[in-house]
Design a protein around this motif. Structure first.
Motif, PDB file in Angstrom:
ATOM      1  N   VAL A  89      19.913  57.673 -13.495  1.00  0.00           N
ATOM      2  CA  VAL A  89      18.591  58.214 -13.139  1.00  0.00           C
ATOM      3  C   VAL A  89      18.826  59.465 -12.289  1.00  0.00           C
ATOM      4  CG1 VAL A  89      16.331  57.690 -12.165  1.00  0.00           C
ATOM      5  CG2 VAL A  89      17.756  55.833 -13.076  1.00  0.00           C
ATOM      6  N   PRO A  90      19.199  60.560 -12.918  1.00  0.00           N
ATOM      7  CA  PRO A  90      19.582  61.756 -12.157  1.00  0.00           C
ATOM      8  C   PRO A  90      18.383  62.405 -11.465  1.00  0.00           C
ATOM      9  CG  PRO A  90      19.506  62.255 -14.499  1.00  0.00           C
ATOM     10  CD  PRO A  90      19.298  60.775 -14.375  1.00  0.00           C
ATOM     11  N   VAL A  91      18.672  63.076 -10.358  1.00  0.00           N
ATOM     12  CA  VAL A  91      17.636  63.813  -9.631  1.00  0.00           C
ATOM     13  C   VAL A  91      17.571  65.235 -10.184  1.00  0.00           C
ATOM     14  CG1 VAL A  91      17.999  62.457  -7.556  1.00  0.00           C
ATOM     15  CG2 VAL A  91      19.273  64.584  -7.874  1.00  0.00           C
ATOM     16  N   VAL A  92      16.477  65.890  -9.913  1.00  0.00           N
ATOM     17  CA  VAL A  92      16.337  67.294 -10.316  1.00  0.00           C
ATOM     18  C   VAL A  92      17.189  68.143  -9.378  1.00  0.00           C
ATOM     19  CG1 VAL A  92      14.736  69.208 -10.619  1.00  0.00           C
ATOM     20  CG2 VAL A  92      14.014  66.868 -11.170  1.00  0.00           C
ATOM     21  N   VAL A  98      26.282  72.931  -9.694  1.00  0.00           N
ATOM     22  CA  VAL A  98      26.026  72.126 -10.883  1.00  0.00           C
ATOM     23  C   VAL A  98      26.587  70.732 -10.632  1.00  0.00           C
ATOM     24  CG1 VAL A  98      26.077  74.098 -12.446  1.00  0.00           C
ATOM     25  CG2 VAL A  98      28.194  72.852 -11.973  1.00  0.00           C
ATOM     26  N   VAL A  99      26.065  69.758 -11.358  1.00  0.00           N
ATOM     27  CA  VAL A  99      26.545  68.391 -11.215  1.00  0.00           C
ATOM     28  C   VAL A  99      27.947  68.288 -11.787  1.00  0.00           C
ATOM     29  CG1 VAL A  99      26.123  65.985 -11.827  1.00  0.00           C
ATOM     30  CG2 VAL A  99      24.217  67.490 -11.277  1.00  0.00           C
ATOM     31  N   GLY A 337      24.872  60.907  -7.815  1.00  0.00           N
ATOM     32  CA  GLY A 337      25.521  60.041  -8.781  1.00  0.00           C
ATOM     33  C   GLY A 337      27.015  60.252  -8.800  1.00  0.00           C
ATOM     34  N   ALA A 338      27.686  59.581  -9.729  1.00  0.00           N
ATOM     35  CA  ALA A 338      29.150  59.578  -9.767  1.00  0.00           C
ATOM     36  C   ALA A 338      29.747  60.969  -9.902  1.00  0.00           C
ATOM     37  CB  ALA A 338      29.638  58.689 -10.913  1.00  0.00           C
ATOM     38  N   GLY A 339      29.045  61.863 -10.593  1.00  0.00           N
ATOM     39  CA  GLY A 339      29.576  63.208 -10.774  1.00  0.00           C
ATOM     40  C   GLY A 339      29.541  64.049  -9.514  1.00  0.00           C
ATOM     41  N   GLY A 340      28.637  63.715  -8.605  1.00  0.00           N
ATOM     42  CA  GLY A 340      28.519  64.505  -7.388  1.00  0.00           C
ATOM     43  C   GLY A 340      28.172  65.945  -7.716  1.00  0.00           C
ATOM     44  N   LEU A 341      28.708  66.854  -6.945  1.00  0.00           N
ATOM     45  CA  LEU A 341      28.522  68.278  -7.170  1.00  0.00           C
ATOM     46  C   LEU A 341      29.854  68.934  -7.485  1.00  0.00           C
ATOM     47  CD1 LEU A 341      26.055  69.184  -4.254  1.00  0.00           C
ATOM     48  CD2 LEU A 341      25.505  68.908  -6.677  1.00  0.00           C
ATOM     49  N   ALA A 342      29.821  69.923  -8.347  1.00  0.00           N
ATOM     50  CA  ALA A 342      31.043  70.639  -8.718  1.00  0.00           C
ATOM     51  C   ALA A 342      31.415  71.604  -7.596  1.00  0.00           C
ATOM     52  CB  ALA A 342      30.852  71.369 -10.037  1.00  0.00           C
ATOM     53  N   ALA A 343      31.853  71.053  -6.483  1.00  0.00           N
ATOM     54  CA  ALA A 343      32.236  71.837  -5.316  1.00  0.00           C
ATOM     55  C   ALA A 343      33.343  71.089  -4.583  1.00  0.00           C
ATOM     56  CB  ALA A 343      31.031  72.039  -4.390  1.00  0.00           C
ATOM     57  N   LEU A 353      28.627  61.401   0.574  1.00  0.00           N
ATOM     58  CA  LEU A 353      27.262  61.918   0.618  1.00  0.00           C
ATOM     59  C   LEU A 353      26.850  62.479  -0.736  1.00  0.00           C
ATOM     60  CD1 LEU A 353      24.780  62.729   2.422  1.00  0.00           C
ATOM     61  CD2 LEU A 353      25.940  64.941   2.735  1.00  0.00           C
ATOM     62  N   ALA A 354      27.763  63.195  -1.398  1.00  0.00           N
ATOM     63  CA  ALA A 354      27.421  63.820  -2.680  1.00  0.00           C
ATOM     64  C   ALA A 354      27.187  62.795  -3.778  1.00  0.00           C
ATOM     65  CB  ALA A 354      28.531  64.787  -3.092  1.00  0.00           C
ATOM     66  N   VAL A 355      27.959  61.720  -3.792  1.00  0.00           N
ATOM     67  CA  VAL A 355      27.849  60.765  -4.893  1.00  0.00           C
ATOM     68  C   VAL A 355      26.883  59.627  -4.591  1.00  0.00           C
ATOM     69  CG1 VAL A 355      30.185  61.278  -5.689  1.00  0.00           C
ATOM     70  CG2 VAL A 355      29.819  59.361  -4.136  1.00  0.00           C
TER      71      VAL A 355
END
Length: 459
Positions: A89-92, A98-99, A337-343, A353-355
């Motif tokens: 259930v991803p957030v906007v 990017v995720v 979510g599991a992908g977090g942020l591409a950073a 915090l990201a995931v």
């Protein structure tokens, strides 16, 4: 002798040896290269393979875990559940990022739990805990000593074509010197060996130092030689995790385990060997990484010390500020979510915090607190050497988390959780079976002056 008893005794012994080999394989695989499949490490193949075999077996049904072990497993599972729900259930995403990729993120979260479950199953299957702990520590120490040799040779010869397979198999060997973190670090004089990031190498050198103290606490020559190699390797990475966290912990433990005379001899020998080795190795003015190390030792302006010693993660213009702001403004409670942020996270709590949002931060902190509480409750019941090792690993995990996700980092996580499972989270190992106790038959005592048997008749 009854052959049935021989057979019955041989089966558990053989099962115990197999379990010991499986645990040893997980430790060795952590230092292996990537496979031919993009993004898949040898470590993942072995750990998940052992985990699958453990799941298919029935040995795990006989485990009885300590409260700390159950709590740690529950907290790890809780972060996984939140991350999976956030993925489904991803957030906007309104952030400038990017995720990230889901599968690598899931692997980072699941692998520690798989390592714990695998170790518990292996112990329930008959593996000797103390022996497996010694073997795992020996693997880590020898592997990291060898990594020091590789890292040292890297400053003399270009080993990128060989090491690229250990850094990232999605980048061609010819581009690894600029397309990988380790390649870029080497351009600055930071040599990591088989590790793709200096921080990961620094944490692993720190673990190896603690393991060497545990193994060779009564063998001064081996401890000095291992400490020298591991110390040089850690310095070559110029990792703040090693220099500011792992090395001080190891020095403190070294002073505690040595006797007064042994302490002086050990430190004197270490100093002599270190000076001779540094003079011969060329580490100094000709070592381009020496400038970074000199800046850490002589920071000058005290106003930016926090920024300097955390690599810009805390203080001044924090490199973590943008990532944390992006999460807190878009999905503060459950993250991305599991992908977090591409950073780059460069911090254990920022990754959590990201995931998994603020809940993930609480869970990550809870894991460290449970480990510390478990050590406080049990250290008096452990051997002094094992209590020292467990305490050092916990302090290292907490301190290193400032500079990288210490509990989920590639390669490091497998070794960290393997050792924690063996030294702190594996007692009691299994439900003990009731063993009938034979009662002693009291021997009648003759009254004084009464004789029996052959002697009486002879008389």
């Amino acid at each position: 002798m009854d052959s049935t008893q021989d057979h019955d005794g041989a089966v558990p012994a053989r099962r115990g040896r197999i379990a010991l080999l499986a645990g040893c394989a997980m430790a060795v695989a952590a230092f292996g290269p990537y496979t031919s499949v993009a993004g898949v490490r040898t470590e993942q193949v072995v750990v998940y393979g052992v985990g699958a075999a453990a799941l298919l077996s029935t040995r795990w049904t006989g485990m009885r875990l300590s409260r700390a072990a159950v709590l740690v497993a529950t907290l790890l599972a809780g972060e996984i559940v939140i991350a999976v729900v956030g993925t489904l259930v991803p957030v906007v995403d309104l952030s400038p990022y990017v995720v990230g990729s889901v599968l690598p993120g899931l692997d980072n979260l699941i692998l520690p739990l798989v390592v714990l479950a695998s170790v518990w199953t292996l112990l329930a299957a008959g593996a000797d805990r103390d022996r497996l702990l010694r073997v795992a520590c020996r693997v880590v120490v020898l592997a990291m000593c060898a990594n020091t040799v590789v890292a040292y040779l890297s400053q003399l010869h270009d080993l990128t074509p060989l090491l690229a397979r250990f850094w990232d198999n999605t980048v061609d060997a010819g581009d690894a010197s600029t397309g990988t973190v380790a390649g870029n670090a080497a351009q600055l004089g930071r040599f990591t060996g088989v590790f793709n990031q200096p921080a990961e190498a620094g944490e692993m050198y720190s673990i190896a130092l603690l393991a060497a103290i545990y193994l060779y606490r009564a063998k001064s020559v081996r401890l000095v030689l291992a400490g020298l190699l591991l110390g040089i390797g850690g310095v070559l990475t110029i990792s703040k995790v090693f220099l500011l966290v792992g090395l001080p912990i190891a020095v403190w433990q070294l002073l505690r385990v040595s006797t007064q005379r042994g302490r002086r001899l050990t430190l004197l020998a270490t100093g002599i060997f270190a000076v001779a080795a540094l003079a011969e190795s060329g580490i100094g003015p000709d070592w381009i990484g020496g400038g970074f190390l000199d800046r850490l030792l002589h920071p000058g302006d005290s106003s930016g010390l926090l920024d300097l010693y955390t690599g810009g993660r805390i203080g001044g213009v924090s490199s973590l500020h943008l990532v944390s702001d992006a999460v807190l403004h878009n999905s503060p409670w459950f993250g991305y979510g599991a992908g977090g942020l591409a950073a780059p996270y460069d911090n254990g709590w920022i990754e959590a915090l990201a995931v998994a949002g603020l809940f993930g931060v609480a869970l990550y902190t809870g894991i460290l607190l449970v480990l510390a509480a478990g050590w406080l409750r049990r250290h008096a019941l452990m051997s002094e050497a094992q209590a020292r090792l467990a305490g050092g690993l916990i302090v290292l995990a907490a301190g290193a988390s400032v500079g990288l996700p210490a509990l989920t980092a590639n390669r490091v996580a497998t070794v960290m959780w393997l050792l924690l499972a063996l030294v702190l989270l594996s007692e009691p190992l299994a439900v003990p079976r009731a063993v009938p106790v034979e009662r002693e038959v009291p021997v009648p005592v003759e009254p004084a002056g009464v004789r029996s048997g052959v002697g009486a008749h002879a008389a």
